[in-house]
Design a protein around this motif. Structure first.
Motif, mmCIF file in Angstrom:
data_model
loop_
_atom_site.group_PDB
_atom_site.id
_atom_site.type_symbol
_atom_site.label_atom_id
_atom_site.label_comp_id
_atom_site.label_asym_id
_atom_site.label_seq_id
_atom_site.Cartn_x
_atom_site.Cartn_y
_atom_site.Cartn_z
ATOM 1 N N LYS A 64 -59.403 32.335 -47.079
ATOM 2 C CA LYS A 64 -60.750 32.892 -47.203
ATOM 3 C C LYS A 64 -60.908 34.067 -46.234
ATOM 4 C CE LYS A 64 -64.890 30.523 -48.534
ATOM 5 N NZ LYS A 64 -65.935 29.562 -48.327
ATOM 6 N N ASN A 65 -61.721 34.998 -46.633
ATOM 7 C CA ASN A 65 -62.183 36.070 -45.752
ATOM 8 C C ASN A 65 -61.110 37.024 -45.251
ATOM 9 O OD1 ASN A 65 -64.895 35.215 -45.985
ATOM 10 N ND2 ASN A 65 -64.574 33.686 -44.381
ATOM 11 N N LYS A 116 -62.866 41.870 -46.051
ATOM 12 C CA LYS A 116 -64.056 41.949 -45.205
ATOM 13 C C LYS A 116 -65.216 42.589 -45.945
ATOM 14 C CE LYS A 116 -61.499 40.365 -41.926
ATOM 15 N NZ LYS A 116 -61.458 38.904 -41.845
ATOM 16 N N THR A 169 -64.200 34.408 -50.197
ATOM 17 C CA THR A 169 -65.102 35.038 -49.246
ATOM 18 C C THR A 169 -66.367 34.211 -49.071
ATOM 19 O OG1 THR A 169 -66.404 37.030 -48.792
ATOM 20 C CG2 THR A 169 -66.148 36.425 -51.090
ATOM 21 N N ASP A 170 -66.959 34.340 -47.861
ATOM 22 C CA ASP A 170 -68.283 33.750 -47.626
ATOM 23 C C ASP A 170 -69.365 34.784 -47.872
ATOM 24 O OD1 ASP A 170 -66.924 31.879 -44.875
ATOM 25 O OD2 ASP A 170 -67.551 31.147 -46.853
ATOM 26 N N ASN A 171 -68.945 35.996 -48.206
ATOM 27 C CA ASN A 171 -69.910 37.096 -48.336
ATOM 28 C C ASN A 171 -70.012 37.610 -49.758
ATOM 29 O OD1 ASN A 171 -70.722 37.339 -45.626
ATOM 30 N ND2 ASN A 171 -68.761 38.309 -45.147
#
Lengths: 419, 235
Positions: free
Chosen positions: A295-296, A299, A328-330
Motif C-alpha cells: 500500500k501507498n 503518493k 492507497t489510503d488516499n
C-alpha cells in the motif's frame, strides 16, 4: 445520390431495425432531458451535440422511408431524404458520439443513442464514407487472424525481448516461461493490446499469482466495433474465440480495453469459457490472497476514471475501487456514483482517429477535465487504453497536472514478493 | 350544424377509436415481428429486483428528477392528472365502485385536475419555444400539445362551469346517456346537444378524436413502449 446506393443504404438501415431499435426510433419525445447527460453537449452546448439531435438525424430518415408519415405528410416529423447531405449529417452525428451511453441513464425511456448511431455508422460503411483508417485497422486485424501462422514466430521472438522486464517485476522460477503462448488447457487466455505496456505488467501479475495462463497472439482492440461494421466486429472477435476454443481455456481475460471487453463479454454468445476483464482478475487475486500488494507506494491523492464500456456498460465498477483501496489510503472518487462519471471523450474510435479528432476530443471533454480537477488529485488512474490516451491528451490541454496511469501497471509495481 | 354535431359526436368517435385500437395493434405487431437484438443493452450497476426498478423508472422517473426536477414535477402532475381524468371519463359511462374508494362526485378533483393538466400543458408547450427542446422539436410535437391543450381547455371549462359556477345544464347523467348510447351502438346525442354551450362539448370531442387518431402513429406510443424499453435498460 445514386439510386443503387440509396437502395443499398436503406437495406442496411432496414437490417438494423430490430424490435429494440424500432422502439427507440418510435418513442423519443424530444424532451431534451438527455442534453444534461452528454459530455459533448455540456462542453460545447450546440444543438447538434445533444443525444436526441444525433438520433434525430437517423430518425428523420426512418420517418421518410419506414413510416406512413414519410409518404403522406413528411413535414410532420421533418422526415429527411437520404442524399449526400444526409450522409454528411450521419457522419457528423456518428463521430461526435463516443457511444458512452450516459444519455441512456437520463432518458425516461432508456433510449440507447449508441445503438441508433450504429445505424449511422453502418450506412457510412456501405457508402464507403466511414473514416478509412478505422476500416483499414479492422482489415489488418482480420488479415492477421487469417494468416496467423505467418506472424507467429515473429511475435514470439518479439515477446522474448520483453521477458527481462517481466522478470524484473516478478522473478519466476527456473524453467518457467515469463510470457507463455500456445498453452493448451490453460486456465486463462490473456488478450493484450499491441504494446509492451499491455503485456509486461499483466504477465508479471499472472506469474505472481502462479496462474496457468497463456498470451493470445491477437490484440484485443476491435476496430470493427469502432467503425460500426458488424461483420468485421465479428471476424475480429472470432479470432479470439477460435483461439480460446483451440487452446481449451477456461477463461478469456481481456486487457485494459473497454470496447474489447464489452464486445467479447456481451456479443460472443454462449461459450465454454468465461470472459473477464483484467481488472476483475486482479481484484480476484487480491481477494483470494494469490497476490499481495504494497500500500501507498504511490503518493498523493488518487482518483479513478471509469471507462464507460467497462463500467456503465460492462458492470466493472467495484473491482477497480477494491484494488485501489488496497494500493492507497488516499483514493477519492470523482462522483458519488460511478455511473455519473463523465466519458473521457475518446471512445467510439475517436482516439484511434488521432490528430484528425484532437481538437474535437479536447473541446468536447472539458467537463471531464473539470471533473478530474475538482478531485484535486495528483494521480489519475484508468483501466482502458483509449481512456488513458485521451486523458493524457486532456492532461496536457487543460493542464490537469495529474500523472495518468494504468491500473494494471500499478498492481504490477506494487507486488510484494512474500505471499 | 346538427349534422356536423352528429358527425363529430358519433361516427367520428367510432372512427377515432377504431383507428386508435387498430393502429396500436398494428404498431405493436409490427414491432413484435422484427428480430430481437441478440446483445444485452443493460446499464450498470444492476439493481434488483429488476421489475421493481423498471416500474420505478417508468412511473416515478427518478432519472428525470435528478436531471431536471422542475420538469419532473410537471411530468408527474401531468400524468397523474391524465390518470384521474381517464377515471373520470370512465365514470361518465358508468360509476364503478372501485373508483369510489375515495368518495367523490364525477370528476374527482372538482375541476382542479383539469386546471393542473392545463398548466402542465402550457409549461410543456412553452418550454419548446425557449429551451434545448426547441432545436429538437418538429411539427408533430407542437401539434400533439396543441390538440391536447384545446381538448383540455374545452373539457375543463365544461367541468368548471358545472362545479365552480353551478351551471346546471348538461350533467354527468346526460353525458352518461350519450356515452352509453355509443357503447351499445344506439347513438343518442339529444341530451348533450340541446344546451347553448354544447358546442364546447362538440369541439372537445372533435379535438380529442383527432388526438386519439394520431396517437398510434406518433411518439405517444411511448405509453406502450416505456415499460419494455425500461426493462431493456435494466436487463
Amino acid at each position: 445520390m445514386d439510386i443503387e446506393l440509396r437502395k443499398n443504404l436503406l437495406e442496411a438501415f432496414e437490417g438494423k431495425l430490430t424490435k429494440t431499435i424500432s422502439m427507440y426510433l418510435e418513442t423519443c419525445s424530444r424532451c431534451g432531458i438527455c442534453t444534461t447527460s452528454c459530455h459533448v453537449f455540456n462542453s460545447m452546448p450546440r444543438p447538434e451535440y445533444s443525444p436526441a439531435a444525433r438520433a434525430e438525424v437517423v430518425r428523420r430518415l426512418y420517418k421518410k422511408y419506414f413510416k406512413l408519415q414519410g409518404k403522406i405528410l413528411p413535414s410532420l416529423g421533418e422526415a429527411k431524404t437520404l442524399d449526400d447531405t444526409a450522409l454528411d449529417d450521419l457522419n457528423r452525428a456518428a463521430y461526435s458520439c463516443t457511444g458512452c451511453r450516459r444519455c441512456m441513464t437520463h432518458c425516461p425511456f432508456g433510449i440507447d443513442t449508441q445503438q441508433i448511431m450504429s445505424i449511422a455508422k453502418l450506412m457510412l460503411v456501405v457508402a464507403h464514407a466511414e473514416p478509412e483508417i478505422l476500416s483499414m485497422l479492422a482489415d489488418v486485424s482480420i488479415s492477421k487472424g487469417e494468416s496467423i501462422d505467418l506472424i507467429k514466430q515473429g511475435f514470439i521472438d518479439g515477446l522474448k525481448r520483453l521477458e527481462d522486464e517481466v522478470i524484473e517485476k516478478w522473478k519466476i522460477e527456473a524453467g518457467q516461461i515469463p510470457i507463455p503462448t500456445e498453452v493448451k488447457d490453460a486456465d486463462i487466455l490473456y488478450v493484450a493490446l499491441a504494446g509492451a505496456h499491455s503485456i509486461i505488467p499483466a504477465a508479471a501479475v499472472f506469474n505472481a499469482a502462479q496462474e496457468n495462463w497463456t498470451l493470445s497472439f491477437f490484440e484485443a482492440v476491435n476496430f470493427g466495433a469502432f467503425v460500426g461494421d458488424p461483420s468485421k466486429t465479428k471476424l475480429i472477435m472470432d479470432r479470439i474465440i477460435n483461439e480460446a476454443k483451440r487452446l481449451n481455456v477456461k477463461e478469456v481475460c481481456i486487457c485494459e480495453c473497454g470496447t474489447a471487453f464489452r464486445v467479447l463479454k456481451q456479443m460472443s454468445g454462449k461459450q465454454s469459457f468465461k470472459v473477464s476483464s483484467i481488472t476483475q482478475v486482479h481484484a480476484r487475486y487480491i481477494r483470494e490472497k494469490r497476490i499481495k500488494v504494497e500500500k501507498n507506494i504511490f503518493k498523493g491523492t488518487i482518483t479513478y476514471h471509469d471507462p464507460c464500456q467497462m463500467a456503465r456498460n460492462g458492470g466493472v465498477m467495484d473491482e477497480p475501487r477494491y484494488i485501489l483501496n488496497h494500493l492507497t489510503d488516499n483514493f477519492t472518487d470523482m462522483s458519488k456514483k460511478p455511473e455519473d462519471n463523465w466519458c473521457c471523450g475518446g471512445g467510439g474510435g475517436l482516439v484511434a482517429l488521432g490528430d484528425d479528432t484532437h481538437d474535437f476530443r479536447m473541446k468536447s471533454a472539458k467537463v471531464k477535465a473539470d471533473q478530474v480537477k475538482a478531485t484535486h488529485s495528483s494521480m489519475l488512474v484508468t483501466a482502458c487504453e483509449n481512456c488513458h490516451s485521451q486523458l493524457s491528451d486532456l492532461n496536457k490541454y487543460y493542464k490537469m497536472d495529474v500523472d495518468v496511469k494504468f491500473l494494471t501497471s500499478m498492481v504490477a509495481d506494487s507486488l510484494i514478493k512474500d505471499v | 350544424m346538427d349534422t356536423l354535431n352528429y358527425i363529430i359526436l358519433v361516427p367520428m368517435v367510432y372512427i377515432s377509436f377504431a383507428v386508435f385500437a387498430s393502429g396500436i395493434v398494428y404498431k405493436v405487431v409490427s414491432i413484435l415481428k422484427k428480430p430481437a437484438l441478440p446483445i444485452p443493452l443493460k446499464i450498470f450497476p444492476e439493481k434488483k429486483p429488476v421489475w421493481l426498478h423498471v416500474l420505478k423508472d417508468t412511473f416515478l422517473m427518478p432519472m428525470v428528477f435528478k436531471a431536471k426536477p422542475v420538469m419532473w414535477f410537471f411530468l408527474i402532475v401531468f400524468h397523474l392528472s391524465v390518470f384521474f381524468l381517464i377515471i373520470g371519463h370512465i365514470e361518465l359511462v358508468h360509476v364503478f365502485s372501485i373508483f369510489q374508494i375515495i368518495e367523490h362526485e364525477i370528476f374527482l378533483g372538482k375541476g382542479f385536475v383539469g386546471l393542473a393538466l392545463l398548466i402542465c400543458l402550457i409549461y410543456f408547450l412553452f418550454r419548446r419555444f425557449s429551451s434545448e427542446a426547441r432545436n429538437l422539436s418538429v411539427p408533430e410535437d407542437y401539434l400533439l400539445l396543441i390538440l391536447l391543450l384545446l381538448t383540455v381547455i374545452l373539457g375543463s371549462e365544461l367541468d368548471w362551469a358545472r362545479t365552480w359556477f353551478d351551471f346546471g345544464e348538461m350533467t354527468p347523467g346526460e353525458y352518461q346517456t350519450y356515452l352509453t348510447s355509443l357503447l351499445v351502438l344506439k347513438p343518442d346525442i339529444s341530451e348533450v346537444t340541446y344546451s347553448g354551450h354544447s358546442f364546447m362539448l362538440v369541439f372537445h370531442v372533435f379535438f380529442a378524436n383527432l388526438f386519439i387518431m394520431f396517437f398510434p402513429f406518433s411518439k405517444m406510443m411511448h405509453a406502450i413502449f416505456t415499460i419494455p424499453l425500461n426493462k431493456i435498460r435494466r436487463g
